[in-house]
Design an enzyme around this catalytic site. Structure first.
Site, PDB file in Angstrom:
ATOM      1  N   ASP A 235     112.643  33.923  49.556  1.00 58.61           N
ATOM      2  CA  ASP A 235     112.293  35.330  49.710  1.00 58.61           C
ATOM      3  C   ASP A 235     110.844  35.428  50.167  1.00 58.61           C
ATOM      4  O   ASP A 235     109.965  34.788  49.593  1.00 58.61           O
ATOM      5  CB  ASP A 235     112.481  36.115  48.413  1.00 58.61           C
ATOM      6  CG  ASP A 235     112.366  37.598  48.696  1.00 58.61           C
ATOM      7  OD1 ASP A 235     113.372  38.201  49.109  1.00 58.61           O
ATOM      8  OD2 ASP A 235     111.250  38.152  48.567  1.00 58.61           O
TER       9      ASP A 235
HETATM   10  C1  LIG Z   1     106.386  38.392  58.105  1.00 60.02           C
HETATM   11  C2  LIG Z   1     107.663  38.019  58.793  1.00 60.02           C
HETATM   12  C3  LIG Z   1     108.906  38.188  58.197  1.00 60.02           C
HETATM   13  N1  LIG Z   1     110.044  37.851  58.856  1.00 60.02           N
HETATM   14  C4  LIG Z   1     111.372  38.056  58.243  1.00 60.02           C
HETATM   15  C5  LIG Z   1     111.958  36.808  57.579  1.00 60.02           C
HETATM   16  C6  LIG Z   1     112.965  37.380  56.625  1.00 60.02           C
HETATM   17  O1  LIG Z   1     114.234  37.518  57.300  1.00 60.02           O
HETATM   18  C7  LIG Z   1     112.407  38.747  56.307  1.00 60.02           C
HETATM   19  C8  LIG Z   1     111.915  38.793  54.887  1.00 60.02           C
HETATM   20  O2  LIG Z   1     112.899  39.324  54.085  1.00 60.02           O
HETATM   21  P1  LIG Z   1     113.656  38.520  52.935  1.00 60.02           P
HETATM   22  O3  LIG Z   1     114.049  39.565  51.933  1.00 60.02           O
HETATM   23  O4  LIG Z   1     112.825  37.374  52.467  1.00 60.02           O
HETATM   24  O5  LIG Z   1     114.941  37.923  53.634  1.00 60.02           O
HETATM   25  P2  LIG Z   1     116.191  38.632  54.291  1.00 60.02           P
HETATM   26  O6  LIG Z   1     116.671  39.771  53.448  1.00 60.02           O
HETATM   27  O7  LIG Z   1     115.883  38.927  55.738  1.00 60.02           O
HETATM   28  O8  LIG Z   1     117.259  37.448  54.280  1.00 60.02           O
HETATM   29  P3  LIG Z   1     118.003  36.743  53.022  1.00 60.02           P
HETATM   30  O9  LIG Z   1     117.592  37.429  51.756  1.00 60.02           O
HETATM   31  O10 LIG Z   1     119.465  36.917  53.306  1.00 60.02           O
HETATM   32  O11 LIG Z   1     117.567  35.307  53.087  1.00 60.02           O
HETATM   33  O12 LIG Z   1     111.332  38.997  57.206  1.00 60.02           O
HETATM   34  C9  LIG Z   1     109.995  37.320  60.125  1.00 60.02           C
HETATM   35  O13 LIG Z   1     111.042  37.016  60.727  1.00 60.02           O
HETATM   36  N2  LIG Z   1     108.773  37.115  60.714  1.00 60.02           N
HETATM   37  C10 LIG Z   1     107.603  37.443  60.122  1.00 60.02           C
HETATM   38  O14 LIG Z   1     106.525  37.249  60.709  1.00 60.02           O
END
Ligand SMILES: Cc1cn([C@H]2C[C@H](O)[C@@H](COP(=O)(O)OP(=O)(O)OP(=O)(O)O)O2)c(=O)[nH]c1=O
EC number: 3.6.1.9
Length: 208
Positions: free
Chosen positions: A79
């Site tokens: 997360d």
């Molecule tokens: C800061 C940042 C975040 N992110 C994304 C990654 C994660 O998908 C999201 C963070 O949210 P999370 O809640 O960590 O993950 P998610 O809900 O997308 O996926 P899951 O719980 O099913 O694993 O933000 C990027 O792709 N690039 C970035 O620079």
């Protein structure tokens, strides 16, 4: 036997899957866990990332109970939380939220925390917390307006994706880059190696 380990990725994030693929790791199964990600009152961003990664991994493990290869499964979840000081920047839901997040990040340092949890075949939990410091340039009004119009902020913690257009906003980064994208690779590999998963398995053309 390391070869018999099965990897379950408890995630629906395409970024996490791509990052694993970058280092030749292909999960045997994907299990997105749709949990309530609301922070508790006054919860520290680091504590939130940890709590949610544990919750995702343990929920997936629970759902797998009774699976024939239960005793060979490693369940990985992560997360990612973006924070300015103690203030947590959620995933924006609307254009206005995305614009507010970018105004807040403009010309400032922020931190990106990823909680990583690996549940072992015997049910043990291995945890890692990874932190990256990022500084954005001072964003011009046009930067913010055009970025919001791009839609790249959707589904991204903090309202930006460093692997896309927002890469051009980064003036300084200290720590793991892959951590910002959503899965710190060095720490993930260390966790998997520690539990007997052969991360080199697919690095050779002859590997099956
Ligand atoms: C800061 C940042 C975040 N992110 C994304 C990654 C994660 O998908 C999201 C963070 O949210 P999370 O809640 O960590 O993950 P998610 O809900 O997308 O996926 P899951 O719980 O099913 O694993 O933000 C990027 O792709 N690039 C970035 O620079």
């Amino acid at each position: 036997m390391s070869k018999s380990r099965k990897l379950i990725l408890a995630s629906g994030s395409p970024r996490r899957l791509e990052l694993l693929g970058q280092v030749g790791i292909e999960p045997d199964r994907l299990m997105p866990m749709d949990l309530d990600e609301t922070p508790a009152k006054a919860e520290h961003p680091r504590a939130l990332a940890k709590r949610l990664s544990v919750a995702k991994a343990t929920a997936a493990r629970k759902a797998l109970k009774g699976d024939p290869v239960w005793d060979r499964q490693l369940v990985l979840a992560a997360d990612t939380v973006v924070a300015v000081g103690r203030r947590i920047l959620r995933k924006p839901e609307h254009l206005d939220d995305a614009s507010d997040a970018l105004h807040l990040l403009s010309g400032r340092n922020h931190r990106v925390f990823t909680g990583l949890t690996l549940v072992t075949p015997s049910g043990g939990q291995r945890l890692r917390m990874v932190e990256t410091r990022v500084r954005f340039k001072r964003l011009a009004r046009a930067d913010i307006e055009n970025y919001v119009a791009s839609g790249e902020w959707r589904g991204k913690a903090g309202g930006y994706a460093i692997q896309g257009l927002a890469g051009g906003f980064v003036a300084r980064l200290v720590g793991s880059y892959s951590n910002v994208v959503g899965l710190p690779l060095y720490e993930t590999i260390a966790l998997l190696n520690g539990e007997g998963y052969d991360v080199h398995r697919s690095w050779h053309a002859e590997a099956g």
